[in-house]
Design a protein around this motif. Structure first.
Motif, PDB file in Angstrom:
ATOM      1  N   ASP A  19       5.918   6.881  -7.152  1.00 21.58           N
ATOM      2  CA  ASP A  19       5.704   5.508  -6.692  1.00 21.58           C
ATOM      3  C   ASP A  19       4.341   5.393  -6.018  1.00 21.58           C
ATOM      4  OD1 ASP A  19       5.759   2.952  -5.761  1.00 21.58           O
ATOM      5  OD2 ASP A  19       7.310   3.292  -4.248  1.00 21.58           O
ATOM      6  N   LYS A  20       3.373   4.843  -6.739  1.00 22.68           N
ATOM      7  CA  LYS A  20       2.013   4.739  -6.225  1.00 22.68           C
ATOM      8  C   LYS A  20       1.809   3.520  -5.327  1.00 22.68           C
ATOM      9  CE  LYS A  20       0.462   8.455  -8.137  1.00 22.68           C
ATOM     10  NZ  LYS A  20      -0.010   9.578  -7.325  1.00 22.68           N
ATOM     11  N   THR A  21       2.872   2.724  -5.107  1.00 17.52           N
ATOM     12  CA  THR A  21       2.759   1.639  -4.133  1.00 17.52           C
ATOM     13  C   THR A  21       3.034   2.148  -2.723  1.00 17.52           C
ATOM     14  OG1 THR A  21       5.085   0.940  -4.194  1.00 17.52           O
ATOM     15  CG2 THR A  21       3.605   0.039  -5.891  1.00 17.52           C
ATOM     16  N   TYR A  22       3.654   3.320  -2.625  1.00 15.31           N
ATOM     17  CA  TYR A  22       4.012   3.933  -1.342  1.00 15.31           C
ATOM     18  C   TYR A  22       4.856   2.984  -0.498  1.00 15.31           C
ATOM     19  CZ  TYR A  22       0.232   6.823  -3.049  1.00 15.31           C
ATOM     20  OH  TYR A  22      -0.579   7.596  -3.850  1.00 15.31           O
ATOM     21  N   ALA A  23       5.721   2.224  -1.178  1.00 16.19           N
ATOM     22  CA  ALA A  23       6.523   1.212  -0.488  1.00 16.19           C
ATOM     23  C   ALA A  23       7.415   1.820   0.584  1.00 16.19           C
ATOM     24  CB  ALA A  23       7.358   0.445  -1.506  1.00 16.19           C
ATOM     25  N   SER A  24       8.101   2.918   0.262  1.00 16.02           N
ATOM     26  CA  SER A  24       8.991   3.544   1.242  1.00 16.02           C
ATOM     27  C   SER A  24       8.204   4.105   2.418  1.00 16.02           C
ATOM     28  CB  SER A  24       9.805   4.662   0.576  1.00 16.02           C
ATOM     29  OG  SER A  24      10.758   4.130  -0.312  1.00 16.02           O
ATOM     30  N   GLN A  25       7.083   4.748   2.115  1.00 17.11           N
ATOM     31  CA  GLN A  25       6.277   5.341   3.181  1.00 17.11           C
ATOM     32  C   GLN A  25       5.734   4.265   4.124  1.00 17.11           C
ATOM     33  OE1 GLN A  25       6.187   6.069  -0.046  1.00 17.11           O
ATOM     34  NE2 GLN A  25       5.658   8.211  -0.435  1.00 17.11           N
ATOM     35  N   LEU A  26       5.237   3.178   3.559  1.00 16.75           N
ATOM     36  CA  LEU A  26       4.692   2.105   4.389  1.00 16.75           C
ATOM     37  C   LEU A  26       5.777   1.404   5.187  1.00 16.75           C
ATOM     38  CD1 LEU A  26       2.060   0.699   1.872  1.00 16.75           C
ATOM     39  CD2 LEU A  26       1.602   1.972   3.982  1.00 16.75           C
ATOM     40  N   LYS A  27       6.979   1.319   4.617  1.00 17.34           N
ATOM     41  CA  LYS A  27       8.107   0.757   5.354  1.00 17.34           C
ATOM     42  C   LYS A  27       8.441   1.643   6.553  1.00 17.34           C
ATOM     43  CE  LYS A  27      12.946  -0.696   4.763  1.00 17.34           C
ATOM     44  NZ  LYS A  27      14.068  -0.825   3.778  1.00 17.34           N
ATOM     45  N   GLY A  28       8.454   2.960   6.325  1.00 16.34           N
ATOM     46  CA  GLY A  28       8.714   3.890   7.422  1.00 16.34           C
ATOM     47  C   GLY A  28       7.651   3.813   8.493  1.00 16.34           C
ATOM     48  N   ALA A  29       6.395   3.715   8.069  1.00 18.94           N
ATOM     49  CA  ALA A  29       5.298   3.631   9.036  1.00 18.94           C
ATOM     50  C   ALA A  29       5.389   2.355   9.864  1.00 18.94           C
ATOM     51  CB  ALA A  29       3.960   3.696   8.304  1.00 18.94           C
ATOM     52  N   ALA A  30       5.790   1.268   9.215  1.00 19.39           N
ATOM     53  CA  ALA A  30       5.929  -0.005   9.934  1.00 19.39           C
ATOM     54  C   ALA A  30       7.012   0.077  11.006  1.00 19.39           C
ATOM     55  CB  ALA A  30       6.237  -1.131   8.951  1.00 19.39           C
ATOM     56  N   ILE A  31       8.014   0.913  10.785  1.00 18.40           N
ATOM     57  CA  ILE A  31       9.057   1.136  11.789  1.00 18.40           C
ATOM     58  C   ILE A  31       8.498   1.934  12.968  1.00 18.40           C
ATOM     59  CG2 ILE A  31      11.233   2.350  12.250  1.00 18.40           C
ATOM     60  CD1 ILE A  31      12.011   1.703   9.318  1.00 18.40           C
ATOM     61  N   LEU A  32       7.674   2.937  12.660  1.00 15.47           N
ATOM     62  CA  LEU A  32       7.213   3.857  13.700  1.00 15.47           C
ATOM     63  C   LEU A  32       6.037   3.342  14.523  1.00 15.47           C
ATOM     64  CD1 LEU A  32       7.433   7.380  12.027  1.00 15.47           C
ATOM     65  CD2 LEU A  32       9.109   6.191  13.431  1.00 15.47           C
TER      66      LEU A  32
END
Length: 528
Positions: A180-193
């Motif tokens: 997944d080159k949108t990194y949607a999950s990673q960016l969602k996690g970062a937005a939480i942290l």
């Protein structure tokens, strides 16, 4: 714009200069600050918080031990079994060893048997139980997805519980698709942290997991603040000293990576944490090679041979021991040495594949396609073994290695057109996924090797395009700079040649004299 490496170096130095206490002597100021509210007795609560400090810096041996102490202080502290089971998972980015899965499942069962005094604690036990449910029959990725779903529900149920949010954010990263080159999950996690980082600036897990969440070339710059902060938050943890180098590697800050991993290796050695020590040393080797400092890289590899205290079934240590000699030979273009590498015994197929790939590439590049063919057959065998084990990620990575090695074997046999087609496909396949957190990078990126093959086939213009594409994904790689400079020069693009030869000299100003490509770059610039 990526921030100046000098600013990062100053910040890193401030964190790396702190003295490192031994295990058992660390206080909160040396590991950060965490409070995980429990219903346990006060002494057990204090120990539980200490265990969380270790756990958030992936210091599993210490965290498991301290959670055990919490149980001794309060045998009815059922949530401490959650801590033990969490510790037994080890690094959540890789599959847990079978022995640990059995012990962790038992800890979850004991925690439920002992019982907890709050619904929240029961919910934590149940959520982590998803990582252990039917572990004998269900593969790691499927269980990881189930755990992420359980953590999502936990985080929704307890929106004011930072620990629930933090572990959900981490799960979003470890369960994300590498394609997944949108990194949607990673960016969602970062937005939480990110908001928690403001509320809890001394929390080790927040800084740590933000680095992991941003550990991808297109978004790595977003992790620079966390990289600067983590080493200072938890100076007593070897992993905290190492983790900033994940971001430094992604943005090509080799000197900062070296400073980070020198300290990490030192702390890990003092604490007899073999996996952490070898992991840091592999990153050190990679960074030294990008600066052309081969003697320093060789010294680290020699020191790695004496490291003990790691487990052969867990990837970090064995991978480093296989990868560092392979990258040392391949990065320097010492093809005879690559072909002669000895495969270190390992129960991990993807670890053995690293050496077989270097051997196959070395044999093909040194004019021995038959020897390459035998090692390519081993790569296919290891790929199939990983597929049978339902390890989709590593089976794909090994197949990319097989494709690259096969392309160079065809090239050695004079089948240039076939070789270029296969090499292009291999580069595309590698670009569709991401590097694993266990490694600073592959021995040499497929896109960079494609550029080399194009150049050697007389197509300097397309080679230049390939080298620039490689640099976009892996910034500041010395080999790609050299390739781009040579390709530009061959194409008659003098301005581009000057630009890239200047970058070669800038990045490798202290390179060993044996790095003739740096000498050649200086000679080109002198003539202009």
């Amino acid at each position: 714009m990526i921030k100046s490496p000098f600013a990062i170096a100053a910040a890193a130095a401030a964190g790396l200069s702190l003295a490192q206490p031994a295990l058992g002597q660390s206080d909160g100021s040396q590991l950060g600050t965490v409070h995980f509210e429990t219903s346990c007795k006060p002494e057990a609560q204090k120990l539980f918080d200490q265990g969380m400090l270790y756990q958030h810096s992936f210091w599993y041996r210490a965290s498991q031990h301290v959670f055990g102490d919490a149980l001794k202080a309060d045998p009815e502290c059922g949530i401490a079994y959650w801590g033990i089971a969490l510790s037994l998972l080890w690094n959540p980015h890789v599959p847990t060893p079978a022995k640990n899965l059995a012990e962790g499942a038992d800890a979850i069962t004991k925690g439920k048997s002992v019982g907890t005094k709050t619904q929240r604690e029961r919910d934590y036990l149940n959520a982590l139980g998803a990582m252990y449910a039917d572990y004998e029959k269900v593969d790691h990725r499927t269980r990881m997805q189930a755990y992420t779903k359980a953590m999502e529900q936990l985080a929704q149920r307890y929106p004011d519980d930072d620990e629930a949010q933090i572990y959900y954010a981490l799960a979003l990263n470890t369960s994300a698709s590498p394609a997944d080159k949108t990194y949607a999950s990673q960016l969602k996690g970062a937005a939480i942290l990110e908001p928690i980082a403001i509320r809890q600036p001394q929390h080790p897990g927040v800084a740590h997991y933000l680095i992991h969440l941003y550990d991808y070339p297109p978004i790595a710059e977003k992790g620079l603040q966390a990289a600067q902060r983590y080493a200072k938050v938890a100076p007593a943890a070897a992993h905290a000293q190492h983790m900033p180098s994940h971001i430094f590697t992604r943005v090509g800050y080799w000197k900062e990576s070296i400073a980070s991993n020198v300290e990490s290796a030192r702390v890990a050695k003092a604490d007899k944490e073999g996996h952490d020590q070898l992991h840091a040393m592999d990153y050190l080797v990679y960074a030294y090679l990008q600066l052309g400092q081969d003697e320093k890289a060789a010294t680290v590899i020699d020191e790695m041979k004496a490291v003990t205290g790691f487990t052969e079934t867990f990837i970090a240590g064995p991978y480093a021991l296989a990868a560092s000699p392979a990258r040392y030979a391949v990065e320097r273009g010492d093809w005879m040495a690559a072909a002669a590498l000895q495969v270190r015994a390992s129960p991990l197929a993807h670890v053995q594949a690293v050496t077989y790939f270097a051997r196959a590439l070395g044999a093909a590049r040194s004019g021995n396609p038959e020897a390459a063919r035998a090692d390519i057959a081993k790569l296919a065998e290891l790929r199939d073994k990983l597929r049978d084990a339902k390890d989709a990620y590593w089976s794909e990575q090994v197949d990319v290695q097989r494709q690259v090695a096969t392309a160079w074997m065809l090239h050695a046999e004079g089948k240039r057109d076939e070789a270029l087609i296969l090499m292009s496909a291999a580069a595309d396949a590698e670009d569709r996924t991401e590097k694993h957190p266990v490694t600073p990078g592959v021995a040499k990126p497929a896109r960079e090797l494609y550029g080399v093959m194009l150049f050697e086939s007389g197509n300097a213009k397309d080679a230049f395009v390939a080298f620039e594409a490689a640099l976009k994904k892996e910034p500041n790689r010395l080999g790609a700079y050299v390739g781009a400079a040579k390709a530009a020069e061959k194409s008659g693009e003098s301005a581009k040649a000057h630009e890239y030869y200047s970058k070669v000299v800038a990045i490798a100003d202290a390179a060993d004299s044996t790095r003739t490509e740096v000498t050649d770059a200086r000679a080109f610039l002198t003539k202009r």
